[in-house]
Design a protein around this motif. Structure first.
Motif, PDB file in Angstrom:
ATOM      1  N   ALA A  42      27.278  45.121 -20.721  1.00  0.00           N
ATOM      2  CA  ALA A  42      26.947  44.981 -22.097  1.00  0.00           C
ATOM      3  C   ALA A  42      28.210  44.993 -22.855  1.00  0.00           C
ATOM      4  O   ALA A  42      28.659  44.236 -23.692  1.00  0.00           O
ATOM      5  N   GLY A  43      29.200  45.960 -22.414  1.00  0.00           N
ATOM      6  CA  GLY A  43      30.324  46.327 -22.874  1.00  0.00           C
ATOM      7  C   GLY A  43      31.423  45.139 -22.718  1.00  0.00           C
ATOM      8  O   GLY A  43      32.133  44.717 -23.623  1.00  0.00           O
ATOM      9  N   GLY A  44      31.208  44.414 -21.346  1.00  0.00           N
ATOM     10  CA  GLY A  44      32.106  43.384 -21.272  1.00  0.00           C
ATOM     11  C   GLY A  44      31.730  42.263 -22.293  1.00  0.00           C
ATOM     12  O   GLY A  44      33.012  41.438 -22.698  1.00  0.00           O
ATOM     13  N   PHE A  45      30.585  41.764 -22.514  1.00  0.00           N
ATOM     14  CA  PHE A  45      30.198  40.922 -23.467  1.00  0.00           C
ATOM     15  C   PHE A  45      30.687  41.196 -24.740  1.00  0.00           C
ATOM     16  O   PHE A  45      31.090  40.457 -25.439  1.00  0.00           O
ATOM     17  N   TRP A  46      30.468  42.452 -25.130  1.00  0.00           N
ATOM     18  CA  TRP A  46      30.839  43.080 -26.617  1.00  0.00           C
ATOM     19  C   TRP A  46      32.312  42.696 -26.942  1.00  0.00           C
ATOM     20  O   TRP A  46      32.811  42.536 -27.689  1.00  0.00           O
ATOM     21  N   ALA A  47      33.182  43.345 -25.788  1.00  0.00           N
ATOM     22  CA  ALA A  47      34.627  43.485 -25.741  1.00  0.00           C
ATOM     23  C   ALA A  47      35.047  42.065 -25.308  1.00  0.00           C
ATOM     24  O   ALA A  47      36.326  41.912 -25.598  1.00  0.00           O
ATOM     25  N   ASN A  48      34.259  41.108 -24.764  1.00  0.00           N
ATOM     26  CA  ASN A  48      34.749  39.499 -24.555  1.00  0.00           C
ATOM     27  C   ASN A  48      35.816  39.854 -23.364  1.00  0.00           C
ATOM     28  O   ASN A  48      36.879  39.248 -23.161  1.00  0.00           O
ATOM     29  N   SER A  49      35.558  40.932 -22.340  1.00  0.00           N
ATOM     30  CA  SER A  49      36.504  41.045 -21.435  1.00  0.00           C
ATOM     31  C   SER A  49      35.962  40.441 -19.958  1.00  0.00           C
ATOM     32  O   SER A  49      34.948  40.844 -19.686  1.00  0.00           O
ATOM     33  N   ALA A  51      37.617  40.645 -17.080  1.00  0.00           N
ATOM     34  CA  ALA A  51      37.798  41.798 -16.253  1.00  0.00           C
ATOM     35  C   ALA A  51      36.691  42.736 -16.094  1.00  0.00           C
ATOM     36  O   ALA A  51      36.096  43.246 -14.947  1.00  0.00           O
ATOM     37  N   LEU A  52      36.222  43.289 -17.290  1.00  0.00           N
ATOM     38  CA  LEU A  52      34.846  44.136 -17.072  1.00  0.00           C
ATOM     39  C   LEU A  52      33.725  43.492 -16.596  1.00  0.00           C
ATOM     40  O   LEU A  52      32.915  44.114 -15.691  1.00  0.00           O
ATOM     41  N   LEU A  53      33.647  42.100 -17.099  1.00  0.00           N
ATOM     42  CA  LEU A  53      32.433  41.253 -16.259  1.00  0.00           C
ATOM     43  C   LEU A  53      32.521  41.135 -15.102  1.00  0.00           C
ATOM     44  O   LEU A  53      31.429  41.083 -14.476  1.00  0.00           O
ATOM     45  N   SER A  54      33.910  40.726 -14.553  1.00  0.00           N
ATOM     46  CA  SER A  54      33.778  40.653 -13.066  1.00  0.00           C
ATOM     47  C   SER A  54      33.717  41.942 -12.482  1.00  0.00           C
ATOM     48  O   SER A  54      33.174  42.213 -11.232  1.00  0.00           O
ATOM     49  N   ASP A  55      34.075  43.100 -13.015  1.00  0.00           N
ATOM     50  CA  ASP A  55      33.730  44.470 -12.190  1.00  0.00           C
ATOM     51  C   ASP A  55      32.475  44.650 -12.447  1.00  0.00           C
ATOM     52  O   ASP A  55      31.987  45.401 -11.358  1.00  0.00           O
ATOM     53  N   ALA A  56      31.651  44.318 -13.316  1.00  0.00           N
ATOM     54  CA  ALA A  56      30.199  44.592 -13.538  1.00  0.00           C
ATOM     55  C   ALA A  56      29.631  43.809 -12.397  1.00  0.00           C
ATOM     56  O   ALA A  56      28.680  44.155 -11.777  1.00  0.00           O
ATOM     57  N   GLY A  57      29.880  42.480 -12.370  1.00  0.00           N
ATOM     58  CA  GLY A  57      29.444  41.706 -11.234  1.00  0.00           C
ATOM     59  C   GLY A  57      29.513  42.316  -9.865  1.00  0.00           C
ATOM     60  O   GLY A  57      28.611  42.099  -8.982  1.00  0.00           O
ATOM     61  N   HIS A  58      30.799  42.822  -9.595  1.00  0.00           N
ATOM     62  CA  HIS A  58      30.985  43.272  -8.126  1.00  0.00           C
ATOM     63  C   HIS A  58      30.243  44.502  -7.950  1.00  0.00           C
ATOM     64  O   HIS A  58      29.365  44.834  -6.795  1.00  0.00           O
ATOM     65  N   ASN A  59      29.997  45.499  -9.237  1.00  0.00           N
ATOM     66  CA  ASN A  59      29.018  46.585  -8.956  1.00  0.00           C
ATOM     67  C   ASN A  59      27.766  46.307  -8.767  1.00  0.00           C
ATOM     68  O   ASN A  59      27.023  46.813  -8.052  1.00  0.00           O
ATOM     69  N   LEU A  60      27.525  45.238  -9.425  1.00  0.00           N
ATOM     70  CA  LEU A  60      25.917  44.738  -9.063  1.00  0.00           C
ATOM     71  C   LEU A  60      25.577  44.254  -7.677  1.00  0.00           C
ATOM     72  O   LEU A  60      24.716  44.626  -7.009  1.00  0.00           O
ATOM     73  N   SER A  61      26.499  43.684  -6.917  1.00  0.00           N
ATOM     74  CA  SER A  61      26.533  43.237  -5.728  1.00  0.00           C
ATOM     75  C   SER A  61      26.412  44.473  -4.785  1.00  0.00           C
ATOM     76  O   SER A  61      25.947  44.725  -3.736  1.00  0.00           O
ATOM     77  N   ASN A 125      38.683  43.744 -26.686  1.00  0.00           N
ATOM     78  CA  ASN A 125      38.745  45.078 -27.264  1.00  0.00           C
ATOM     79  C   ASN A 125      39.173  46.102 -25.965  1.00  0.00           C
ATOM     80  O   ASN A 125      38.407  46.442 -25.377  1.00  0.00           O
ATOM     81  N   GLY A 126      40.372  46.286 -26.313  1.00  0.00           N
ATOM     82  CA  GLY A 126      41.108  47.096 -25.362  1.00  0.00           C
ATOM     83  C   GLY A 126      40.413  48.420 -25.051  1.00  0.00           C
ATOM     84  O   GLY A 126      40.472  49.019 -23.967  1.00  0.00           O
ATOM     85  N   THR A 127      40.059  49.079 -26.236  1.00  0.00           N
ATOM     86  CA  THR A 127      39.441  50.443 -26.118  1.00  0.00           C
ATOM     87  C   THR A 127      38.364  50.473 -25.448  1.00  0.00           C
ATOM     88  O   THR A 127      37.888  51.382 -24.674  1.00  0.00           O
ATOM     89  N   VAL A 128      37.207  49.666 -25.692  1.00  0.00           N
ATOM     90  CA  VAL A 128      36.070  49.624 -24.944  1.00  0.00           C
ATOM     91  C   VAL A 128      36.264  49.216 -23.447  1.00  0.00           C
ATOM     92  O   VAL A 128      35.715  49.892 -22.493  1.00  0.00           O
ATOM     93  N   VAL A 129      37.183  48.334 -22.862  1.00  0.00           N
ATOM     94  CA  VAL A 129      37.531  48.197 -21.757  1.00  0.00           C
ATOM     95  C   VAL A 129      37.908  49.280 -20.940  1.00  0.00           C
ATOM     96  O   VAL A 129      37.620  49.684 -20.064  1.00  0.00           O
ATOM     97  N   MET A 130      38.983  50.241 -21.602  1.00  0.00           N
ATOM     98  CA  MET A 130      39.526  51.501 -20.922  1.00  0.00           C
ATOM     99  C   MET A 130      38.573  52.437 -20.881  1.00  0.00           C
ATOM    100  O   MET A 130      38.289  52.962 -19.840  1.00  0.00           O
ATOM    101  N   GLY A 131      37.546  52.424 -21.984  1.00  0.00           N
ATOM    102  CA  GLY A 131      36.663  53.667 -22.010  1.00  0.00           C
ATOM    103  C   GLY A 131      35.701  53.304 -20.780  1.00  0.00           C
ATOM    104  O   GLY A 131      35.008  54.211 -20.036  1.00  0.00           O
ATOM    105  N   LEU A 132      35.013  52.138 -20.756  1.00  0.00           N
ATOM    106  CA  LEU A 132      33.941  51.800 -19.610  1.00  0.00           C
ATOM    107  C   LEU A 132      34.707  51.966 -17.988  1.00  0.00           C
ATOM    108  O   LEU A 132      33.966  52.233 -17.262  1.00  0.00           O
ATOM    109  N   ALA A 133      35.892  51.292 -18.065  1.00  0.00           N
ATOM    110  CA  ALA A 133      36.310  51.312 -16.889  1.00  0.00           C
ATOM    111  C   ALA A 133      36.783  52.883 -16.196  1.00  0.00           C
ATOM    112  O   ALA A 133      36.684  53.185 -15.078  1.00  0.00           O
TER     113      ALA A 133
END
Length: 311
Positions: A42-49, A51-61, A125-133
């Motif tokens: 959700a954060g990756g889509f909102w922040a348009n990141s 890097a976050l989406l790729s990390d989320a995909g890997h975490n799902l695997s 949105n770098g702030t969201v990226v840093m927070g979720l990561a």
């Protein structure tokens, strides 16, 4: 005249079991990572990141990998049946192979998405990226800690441990990337960092992929040197030759051995086999052995499958 002696060892030597002590670790790992994946996506889509989406995909695997590993470990506990005479231990190998295939399939989809983001960079949105990561560092680090004691005893547990440890390190990279985007405004850094993340995951997972393929092909476990086992068998009292030596994995934890030993005029066969079984378990962690003793000439199967006799 050859005498046939078959000894089946049932003293299984394991590392920490994937079930039992690790049952709670699997549960916590799955629940925590599912919650984190939902938040990170959700954060990756909102922040348009990407890097976050790729990390989320890997975490799902990783969640799927944990579930498969846990299910296989539970299945491996079932008793042998008339048709499945070795039981269901091989399920752990099948799960490891499937996990490796799913991981690289997920990497392919994530790579495609990252290339699209690199071609069409958008504000991040770098702030969201840093927070979720940063949250990912905590979640993945804690999950890796849950598996720390068993990662040397079972490739499934080690896979879970390495996946979580890798994810924690990747999350550190995402935090650094988010900070760079935030302070520099260079939005192309986000997909570039995603490429680095994908490369780290692919390289770190390669050894597990190779090992699971070897297990699936019934290769002797990497920790066992076949030549050393052959030398060990030849060193036993009265043994003059070894042939048809086969060593293969029954599961990610159990190893089996079959061999023909030429032992002319051998006495006290049962004592010899009992000591051999004990020593194979403690010297090479081979928990299931079947040995045929022969007086002189080797017995050849219907298809002439005997390997070269070593005297």
């Amino acid at each position: 005249m050859a005498h046939d002696h078959h000894d089946h060892s049932h003293h299984h030597h394991h590392g920490p079991p994937a079930d039992g002590n690790f049952s709670q670790a699997f549960k916590w790992g799955i629940v925590l990572n599912l919650v984190f994946v939902a938040g990170e996506a959700a954060g990756g889509f909102w922040a348009n990141s990407s890097a976050l989406l790729s990390d989320a995909g890997h975490n799902l695997s990783d969640v799927l990998s944990l579930a498969l590993a846990w299910g296989a470990a539970l299945l491996a506990q079932r008793q042998a049946a008339e048709r499945y005479t070795y039981g269901y231990k091989g399920a752990t190998i099948q799960a490891a192979l499937l996990n490796a295939a799913l991981l690289y399939l997920a990497l392919g989809f994530i790579l495609w998405d990252t290339i699209d983001h690199l071609r069409n960079p958008a504000p991040v949105n770098g702030t969201v990226v840093m927070g979720l990561a940063g949250l990912g560092i905590i979640v993945n680090g804690f999950t890796a800690w849950l598996f720390r004691h068993g990662q040397k005893g079972d490739v499934n547990v080690r896979g879970a441990y390495l996946h979580m440890l890798t994810d924690m390190l990747v999350s550190v990279g995402v935090v650094v990337g988010g900070a760079l985007v935030y302070f520099t405004g260079w939005h192309w850094l986000d997909p570039a960092i995603s490429f680095v993340i994908l490369a780290v995951i692919a390289v770190s997972s390669w050894s597990l992929l190779r090992e699971t393929v070897q297990l699936g092909l019934q290769a002797a476990p990497a920790a066992i040197e076949v030549a050393a086992v052959r030398r060990f068998l030849l060193s036993r009292p009265g043994v003059t030759g070894v042939h048809d030596l086969h060593i293969w994995p029954l599961s990610t934890q159990d190893t089996a051995l079959t061999a023909h030993l030429v032992r002319p005029g051998g006495q006290n066969g049962n004592v010899f086999l009992r000591e051999l079984q004990h020593d194979l378990l403690h010297e090479f962690n081979i928990s299931h052995c079947t040995v045929q003793l022969e007086d002189d000439l080797p017995l050849m199967g219907a298809h002439g499958c005997c390997d070269q006799q070593v005297a």
